[in-house]
Design a protein around this motif. Structure first.
Motif, short mmCIF file in Angstrom:
data_model
loop_
_atom_site.label_atom_id
_atom_site.label_comp_id
_atom_site.label_asym_id
_atom_site.label_seq_id
_atom_site.Cartn_x
_atom_site.Cartn_y
_atom_site.Cartn_z
N ARG A 99 6.80 -3.46 23.99
CA ARG A 99 6.03 -3.80 24.58
C ARG A 99 4.55 -2.45 25.01
NH1 ARG A 99 9.54 -7.05 29.01
NH2 ARG A 99 10.31 -8.49 26.92
N GLU A 100 3.53 -3.46 25.93
CA GLU A 100 2.47 -2.35 26.53
C GLU A 100 3.42 -0.53 26.69
OE1 GLU A 100 -1.58 -3.29 25.94
OE2 GLU A 100 -0.64 -5.31 25.90
N THR A 101 4.12 -0.91 28.13
CA THR A 101 4.75 -0.32 28.96
C THR A 101 6.33 -0.06 28.75
OG1 THR A 101 4.93 -2.11 30.16
CG2 THR A 101 3.35 -0.59 30.68
N SER A 102 6.75 -0.71 27.99
CA SER A 102 8.48 -0.77 27.46
C SER A 102 8.95 -0.82 26.61
CB SER A 102 9.09 -1.50 28.66
OG SER A 102 9.10 -2.70 28.32
N LEU A 103 10.05 -0.76 25.78
CA LEU A 103 10.61 -1.06 24.93
C LEU A 103 11.86 -1.94 24.72
CD1 LEU A 103 8.99 0.92 22.81
CD2 LEU A 103 10.78 1.55 21.38
N ILE A 104 12.35 -2.89 24.30
CA ILE A 104 13.95 -3.45 24.80
C ILE A 104 14.24 -4.21 23.32
CG2 ILE A 104 14.18 -5.90 25.58
CD1 ILE A 104 12.24 -5.64 27.41
N TRP A 105 15.56 -3.59 23.69
CA TRP A 105 16.81 -3.86 22.26
C TRP A 105 16.85 -4.93 22.44
CZ3 TRP A 105 22.05 -2.33 21.16
CH2 TRP A 105 22.23 -2.88 20.22
N ASN A 106 17.61 -5.44 22.10
CA ASN A 106 18.51 -7.62 22.66
C ASN A 106 19.03 -8.02 21.62
OD1 ASN A 106 19.11 -9.63 23.38
ND2 ASN A 106 17.00 -9.86 24.83
N GLU B 226 16.71 -1.51 27.32
CA GLU B 226 14.86 -1.05 28.06
C GLU B 226 15.15 -0.17 27.93
OE1 GLU B 226 13.85 -3.92 30.15
OE2 GLU B 226 11.59 -3.47 30.70
N VAL B 227 14.09 0.58 27.85
CA VAL B 227 13.36 2.06 28.19
C VAL B 227 12.28 1.99 28.70
CG1 VAL B 227 12.42 4.12 27.28
CG2 VAL B 227 14.59 3.17 26.46
N ARG B 228 11.86 1.71 30.43
CA ARG B 228 10.94 2.62 30.05
C ARG B 228 10.58 3.54 31.54
NH1 ARG B 228 11.22 -1.90 35.10
NH2 ARG B 228 12.67 -3.65 34.13
N SER B 229 9.32 4.12 31.62
CA SER B 229 8.69 4.76 32.40
C SER B 229 9.53 4.77 33.85
CB SER B 229 7.78 4.70 32.79
OG SER B 229 6.60 5.75 33.15
N VAL B 230 9.97 5.45 34.60
CA VAL B 230 10.11 5.17 36.20
C VAL B 230 9.31 4.50 37.10
CG1 VAL B 230 11.21 7.18 37.81
CG2 VAL B 230 11.65 7.22 35.72
N GLN C 197 27.64 -0.57 19.70
CA GLN C 197 26.58 -0.75 19.44
C GLN C 197 25.26 -0.03 20.10
OE1 GLN C 197 27.06 0.57 16.16
NE2 GLN C 197 25.10 -0.91 15.13
N ALA C 198 25.34 -0.36 21.14
CA ALA C 198 23.85 -0.23 22.69
C ALA C 198 25.22 1.09 23.43
CB ALA C 198 24.82 -1.82 24.03
N ARG C 199 26.68 1.14 23.19
CA ARG C 199 26.84 2.09 23.89
C ARG C 199 26.29 3.57 22.77
NH1 ARG C 199 33.03 2.00 24.56
NH2 ARG C 199 32.56 0.81 24.97
N ASP C 200 26.51 3.30 21.84
CA ASP C 200 26.35 4.32 20.88
C ASP C 200 24.66 5.11 21.29
OD1 ASP C 200 27.09 5.52 19.16
OD2 ASP C 200 26.72 4.84 17.28
N LEU C 201 24.12 3.49 20.88
CA LEU C 201 22.50 3.55 21.59
C LEU C 201 22.33 4.72 22.73
CD1 LEU C 201 19.84 0.87 20.85
CD2 LEU C 201 19.35 2.33 22.74
N GLN D 242 19.99 -1.81 31.70
CA GLN D 242 20.86 -1.98 30.61
C GLN D 242 20.60 -3.20 31.45
OE1 GLN D 242 23.96 1.05 30.74
NE2 GLN D 242 24.53 -0.96 29.53
N GLY D 243 20.32 -4.55 30.28
CA GLY D 243 20.36 -5.66 30.79
C GLY D 243 21.68 -6.16 30.29
N ARG D 244 22.50 -7.36 30.65
CA ARG D 244 23.35 -8.26 29.98
C ARG D 244 23.89 -8.30 28.64
NH1 ARG D 244 24.80 -13.67 29.56
NH2 ARG D 244 27.25 -13.18 29.91
#
Ligand SMILES: O=P(O)(O)OC[C@H]1O[C@H](O[C@H]2O[C@H](CO)[C@@H](O)[C@H](O)[C@H]2O)[C@H](O)[C@@H](O)[C@@H]1O
Ligand SMILES: O=c1ccn([C@@H]2O[C@H](COP(=O)(O)OP(=O)(O)O)[C@@H](O)[C@H]2O)c(=O)[nH]1
Length: 941
Positions: A734-741, A781-785, A753-757, A775-777
Motif C-alpha cells: 500500500r502507499e503507507t504500509s506493507l502487509i503480508w497475509n 504489517e509494517v507501517r510508519s509509527v 513463517q511469520a515468526r521467522d519473518l 501483527q494481525g491474526r
C-alpha cells in the motif's frame, strides 16, 4: 469452629511463612487474604495452593495419629456387597478431619474439603442384581477406576453408569440407595442407548480412532452407515449424565468429567449453568489432528470439550495434538495457555495420572498377599517369570507380545524350560465384536505356542481370561522377574506403575511400549520397545532376563521414585487446583472484555441527536465474518474485502440521512474503498486515515509531511521471500504500509513463517527505522509509527466539519471496528481523560460526567490548537498529482469558544467487533451484529 480454605492462610507457621515470602511477594505474607491489588501470576497461585495442600495434609496426618476415639471415622457397611478388590475403604465418604489449633480449639476441616463431582461413564462399582430390590456391588476394572479411587482429598461424589440395565422403578430406587452408601450416583441408560453409545460410538468408533487403530476393518461400511444414529445416542447419553449432574450440583462444586465417553458433557453443563466449574480429562491418547479430522462429528466434539474451563491429558503430546486439532479444524487460536475462542480461553494442560502407591506397598505386608507370594514362588521355582496384565483389548498388543515371546523362545532354546509368561487378560467390552474376535485370536496363538514349546509338565505361556483380586495381583507383581507391557497405544498404563510399586525388594525389569503414556514418565528406568517390532521385543526379553543386579537396581530405583511421588492423589489435587486457578484467571480476564453494546440504548441516543458521526471500520466489520468455522482451509475466497450485501440497504439509508455523517475508516487501499463505496454518499478514509475523500470529491492526503517511506523496498524484499516460501500467502504494497497475509495458508506453518519473518525484519531492514510491525491474526504489517487511525482522526474531522460547513457541533459518535491495537487510539481520541493504554479493567464503562468540547474535548481542543498553530506557522501542504495535500488546520471556521464536538459521555459509543480484548467501551461479537445495529439505526432517523 469451621474454617474455609481461604482462611487457612492466616495460620502461618515458619515453613509456609518462608514459602509465601519466596513467592515473589516479599513482605506481603497475607497476600491471599488481603485486599491489596497485587495480582499473583498463575505459578504463584499454583505454588501457594500446593503449599496450602501440603499444610492441610500435614494437619490431616497429625489427626490420623490421634486416638481413634477422637476420630469421627466412617466405617462402611458392605454386608450386602462383595468387592472385587475387597478393599471397601476406598469408597469411604469424607471423614471428618479434626485437629487442635494452638489454643486447644478444635478445627473441623470437613468444611474445607471441596465438593467434587466426578462424572465418568463407569462407576467404581458395577451392579449385579439379586432380586427385585437387592443388589450386589462389584469393583469395576480399569485404570480410570484405579486412578480415581486414589483421590481422597475431596468430598467426592461419583456419577456414572452402573454397567447394567435397570428398566423398573423399584430396581432403580434400590440400586440408587445401595450406591448412595458408596457415595455413588447412578445414571440409568437403557439397553438401546448403551448399545449405540457405549458399544457403538465409544468403543467401536472413538476408542479405535483415538488409539490409531482406525475403524474396524470388516464392518467399516456398516459403521459408517450407523455413524449418525450412534452419535445421536452418544449425545443423548451425555445429556442424561448432565441431567443427573444438574440434579446433584451445589454452588461451588467442582465438576470433573472423564474420558472419551463424555466429550459432549462440558457443553451440556455449561449451557445450563455457565458458572459451573467444569474440567474434562481424557484418559486415552488424543490422536494427531490428521486422525481426528476423519470423524464426521469432529467439530461438535472439539467445540463441546472446549466449553470446559480446563482440559487435561496424560501427556504433553496428547495436549499438543488437541490444540493442533482446534487450530486446524476449528481455526481457533492456540496459545501456550490453551485455546482461545472469542475471548474465552480454555486452558489445556498435561496432568499425568499416578496410582495410590502406598496402598500397593502396604498390601505386600498383608498375610494373604504373603501367602499368595509363597504359592507362586513354589509353583514357578527354578523358572524366571514374566508377567503381562491387560484388559483384553486390541490396544494392549497382546498378540504382538506373545509373538515376541515365541520369537525369543525360538532364538534362545536354552531358555525354553526356564522362563514362563503369565498373561492375565481381563475380559473387556465383550459385547463389541472386535473384542470377541480378539479373544479367539489370542487363544489360537497361545495354543499354538504352547503346543510348540510346551512339555507334559511345563507350558511356556499361562494365559488367564479373567481378572484377579487385588491381593493376588499384588503378589504376582511382587514375585515376577519381568513385566511386559506392549500396548500399541495406551493413554497411560497403570499396570506398569503398579508393577514398579510392588518391586521394591525384587527389582524386576519393566519392558514398556514407547506408545504408552507411561513411557514418558518411566522411560528412564524401563526398557522401551516398539511393540510392532517383534525382533526388538524378543531381544529386549533376553536383555531383561540377563540383566545384572546393579543395573536392575538402578533402573528400578529411578522408576520407584517417580511412582511414589506422582500419585493419584497428587494428580487429582493438581487438576482441581489448576481448575480453581483457571476460574479465577478467567474472571480477571473477563473484566478486560468490554460488555456487549447495548444496541437499544445506542439507537435511542442516536434518534435523540441532531448531528451524528458514524465511524465504521471495513474489514471484518462490514464484511462477512472471517470464515473459521468448519472452514475448508484450501479455499481461497477473495483477497479483497467486499461489503456484505445485507448491509447495502441500511448503509444507504444512513448515508442519505442529512443528520448523519458516515465515515468508513479502513486500512484498505483507496481503490478497495472506491470499489465498495463509490455509490454511497459518505466519507472514505483509506490506509488508516492517510487518504480521505467524500464520495462526491477527490482523494486528498492527510499524511504528515515528513513521513519517510524509504524503508519500503527492503521490507518488500523480505515479504517477497516469505510469500514465495509460504503457499497461499500473499503480500500487498500500500502507499503507507506493507502487509503480508497468510490467512489461507496452513495455520501452523504460517505462524512459524511469520515468526521467522519478524526476526528477519527486526534484525534487518527495520532495525533503525521509525516503524511499527503490527501483527494481525494471520498477517504482519509494517507501517510508519505516525500512521494510526487515532492520529489521523483530528485531521479528518477538521476536513469533514469544514467541507460540510457544519454549524452545529457533533453530538453523537458511534465508532465501531475490528481495529488492531495500534489503531485503537481512535477510541480514546474521544475520551481525552484516559490514556489509550489504560486497561479496560480500570476504565469506567459509562462515565457519568457530561463532557462538552469547550470543557476539554480533544477534538475541539486539537482543532483549535491546530488552527492557531497553522495560522501561526502558516503551514501548507502541496498538491501531488491528483492528491490534494490537506491543510486541515487553517480550515477551521468555528469561532473561538464554539465547538466541533459537543459530546455527552452517554452519546459516545466506541465498540470493537470480533475482538477478545479491547480498549473500546463496548463490543459486538461479529459483523452479523453490526448488521443488526445498522439496520436498527437506519430505521430511526
Ligand atoms: O470401562 P471400560 O470400557 O471397561 O474400560 C476400562 C477403562 O479403560 C480405559 O482406561 C484408560 O485409563 C487409564 C487411567 O487413566 C489409562 O492408564 C489407560 O491407558 C486408559 O486406557 C478407559 O479410558 C476408561 O475410561 C475405562 O474405564
Ligand atoms: O485382574 C485385574 C487386572 C488389572 N486390574 C487393574 O486394571 C487397571 C488397568 O489400568 P491400565 O491403566 O493399565 O489400563 P486400562 O485397562 O485402563 O486401559 C490397573 O489398575 C489394574 O490394577 C484389575 O483391576 N484386575
Amino acid at each position: 469452629m469451621s474454617i474455609s480454605s481461604q482462611e487457612i492462610c492466616i495460620l502461618p507457621n515458619k515453613n509456609n511463612l518462608a514459602l509465601l515470602q519466596t513467592n515473589g511477594m516479599p513482605g506481603n505474607l497475607y497476600n491471599i487474604c488481603s485486599n491489596l491489588p497485587a495480582t499473583p501470576t498463575r505459578l504463584e497461585r499454583l505454588l501457594r495452593d500446593r503449599e496450602l495442600r501440603k499444610y492441610s495434609k500435614c494437619l490431616n496426618d497429625c489427626e490420623a495419629e490421634l486416638p481413634s476415639s477422637t476420630q469421627d471415622c466412617f466405617s462402611p457397611d458392605l454386608e450386602t456387597s462383595t468387592c472385587w478388590f475387597n478393599d471397601e475403604e476406598l469408597l469411604e465418604p469424607v471423614s471428618a478431619s479434626r485437629s487442635l489449633n494452638d489454643d486447644g480449639e478444635r478445627l473441623d476441616f470437613r468444611a474445607s474439603k471441596q465438593r467434587l463431582l466426578v462424572v465418568a461413564n463407569r462407576l467404581p462399582v458395577s451392579a449385579v442384581r439379586h432380586g427385585e430390590d437387592s443388589w450386589q456391588l462389584e469393583m469395576s476394572v480399569g485404570g480410570l477406576v484405579t486412578a480415581l479411587l486414589g483421590v481422597k482429598e475431596f468430598d467426592t461424589r461419583w456419577i456414572g453408569w452402573a454397567g447394567v440395565n435397570v428398566p423398573d422403578e423399584i430396581g432403580q430406587k434400590a440400586l440408587a440407595k445401595a450406591l448412595d452408601e458408596k457415595r455413588c450416583i447412578p445414571v440409568f441408560l437403557d439397553e438401546e442407548v448403551v448399545h449405540q453409545y457405549y458399544n457403538g460410538y465409544c468403543n467401536n468408533i472413538l476408542w479405535p480412532l483415538f488409539h490409531y487403530i482406525g475403524l474396524p476393518q470388516e464392518d467399516r461400511l456398516a459403521t459408517t452407515r450407523s455413524f449418525q444414529s450412534q452419535f445421536d445416542a452418544y449425545k443423548k447419553a451425555n445429556q442424561l449424565f448432565a441431567d443427573v449432574v444438574n440434579e446433584h450440583y451445589e454452588e461451588g462444586d467442582v465438576v470433573w468429567c472423564h474420558d472419551y465417553h463424555l466429550m459432549f458433557l462440558p457443553k451440556c453443563l455449561k449451557e445450563r449453568n455457565s458458572k459451573m466449574k467444569v474440567g474434562w480429562f481424557l484418559h486415552t491418547p488424543f490422536p494427531s489432528s490428521e486422525i481426528h479430522r476423519m470423524l464426521p462429528s469432529r467439530l461438535e466434539l472439539l467445540r463441546s470439550v472446549l466449553a470446559a474451563d480446563l482440559v487435561g491429558f496424560h501427556t504433553y503430546d496428547y495436549a499438543r495434538h488437541f490444540v493442533s486439532a482446534c487450530t486446524r479444524i476449528l481455526g481457533l487460536e492456540g496459545t501456550p495457555e490453551g485455546v482461545e475462542d472469542q475471548g474465552k480461553l480454555t486452558r489445556i494442560a498435561a496432568f499425568p495420572v499416578g496410582i495410590d502407591s502406598e496402598r500397593f506397598i502396604k498390601a505386600l505386608e498383608l498375610p494373604e498377599v504373603q501367602d499368595h507370594m509363597k504359592v507362586l514362588k513354589q509353583r514357578f521355582a527354578g523358572r524366571k517369570v514374566m508377567l503381562g496384565v491387560d484388559r483384553l483389548d486390541m490396544i494392549k498388543g497382546i498378540p504382538q507380545k506373545i509373538l515376541a515371546f515365541e520369537k525369543f523362545l525360538e532364538e534362545n532354546p536354552n531358555w525354553r524350560n526356564k522362563v514362563v509368561l503369565l498373561q492375565i487378560a481381563v475380559p473387556s467390552r465383550t459385547d463389541v465384536p472386535e473384542y470377541q474376535k480378539l479373544t479367539s485370536q489370542v487363544h489360537e496363538i497361545v495354543g499354538r505356542i504352547n503346543g510348540r514349546f510346551g512339555s507334559l509338565t511345563a507350558l511356556p505361556i499361562h494365559h488367564l481370561d479373567r481378572s484377579l483380586d487385588f491381593h493376588e495381583l499384588c503378589a504376582l507383581y511382587a514375585v515376577t522377574d519381568v513385566a511386559l507391557v506392549t500396548s500399541l497405544r495406551d493413554g497411560m498404563n497403570l499396570v506398569s506403575y503398579e508393577y514398579v510399586a510392588c518391586q521394591e525388594s525384587k527389582k524386576g525389569v519393566l519392558i514398556l511400549s514407547e506408545f504408552a503414556g507411561a513411557a514418558q514418565s518411566l522411560g528412564a528406568g524401563a526398557i522401551l520397545v516398539n511393540p510392532w517390532n517383534v525382533t526388538e521385543v524378543a531381544s529386549s526379553i533376553g536383555y531383561a532376563l540377563n540383566m545384572p543386579a546393579d543395573e536392575r537396581e538402578k533402573r528400578h530405583h529411578h522408576n520407584f521414585k517417580h511412582v511414589i511421588s506422582h500419585t493419584a492423589q497428587e494428580w487429582a489435587a493438581t487438576f482441581v487446583s489448576e481448575l480453581n486457578v483457571t476460574i479465577v484467571e478467567a474472571q480477571l480476564r473477563t473484566r478486560q472484555i468490554p460488555p456487549p453494546l447495548p444496541i437499544e440504548v445506542a439507537v435511542d441516543r442516536y434518534s435523540c441527536s441532531n448531528n451524528r458521526l458514524l465511524i465504521l471500520g471495513f474489514n471484518a466489520t462490514l464484511t462477512e465474518p472471517v470464515d473459521t468455522l468448519g472452514r475448508k482451509d484450501s479455499q481461497i475466497n477473495e483477497w479483497e474485502p467486499k461489503l456484505r450485501p445485507d448491509l447495502q440497504e441500511p448503509l444507504r439509508k444512513l448515508c442519505d440521512d442529512p443528520k448523519t455523517t458516515v465515515l468508513i475508516l479502513s486500512g484498505s487501499a483507496r481503490n478497495v474503498l472506491d470499489d465498495n463505496f463509490s455509490d454511497y454518499n459518505l466519507w472514505l478514509a483509506a490506509e488508516n486515515g492517510m487518504f480521505l475523500r467524500v464520495t462526491t470529491g477527490d482523494w486528498m492526503t492527510t499524511m504528515p509531511e515528513n513521513l519517510s517511506m524509504e524503508w519500503v523496498d527492503s521490507v518488500k524484499n523480505v515479504f517477497e521471500y516469505f510469500t514465495d516460501r509460504t503457499p497461499r500467502s500473499q503480500f500487498e504494497v500500500r502507499e503507507t504500509s506493507l502487509i503480508w497475509n497468510y490467512k489461507y495458508s496452513d495455520v501452523e506453518f504460517g505462524r512459524l513463517q511469520a515468526r521467522d519473518l519478524l526476526q528477519h525484519l527486526w534484525t534487518g531492514p527495520i532495525s533503525n527505522a521509525s516503524l511499527d510491525v503490527v501483527q494481525g491474526r494471520r498477517s504482519v504489517e509494517v507501517r510508519s509509527v505516525a500512521v494510526t487511525k487515532g492520529a489521523a482522526i483530528d485531521r479528518i474531522l477538521g476536513e469533514i466539519v469544514h467541507n460540510k460547513g457544519m454549524k452545529e457541533p457533533i453530538d453523537y459518535v458511534l465508532c465501531i471496528g475490528h481495529f488492531l491495537t495500534k489503531d485503537e487510539d481512535i477510541y480514546t481520541f474521544f475520551e481525552p481523560e484516559l490514556p489509550s493504554e489504560v486497561p479496560a479493567s480500570v476504565r469506567p464503562q459509562v462515565p457519568t460526567q457530561v463532557r462538552t468540547s469547550t470543557a476539554g474535548s480533544r477534538a475541539a481542543l486539537l482543532l483549535k490548537q491546530n488552527s492557531m498553530s497553522a495560522v501561526e506557522q502558516n503551514k501548507s501542504y502541496s498538491i501531488d498529482g491528483d492528491t490534494l495535500h490537506l491543510m486541515v488546520t487553517d480550515r477551521i471556521s468555528f469561532q473561538e469558544g464554539s465547538s466541533v464536538l459537543d459530546l455527552q459521555a452517554n452519546d459516545y459509543f466506541s465498540c470493537s467487533v470480533a475482538r477478545k480484548r479491547s480498549n473500546s467501551r463496548y463490543r459486538l461479537q461479529s459483523s452479523d451484529e453490526v448488521v443488526t445495529l445498522l439496520r436498527e439505526l437506519a430505521d430511526h432517523r
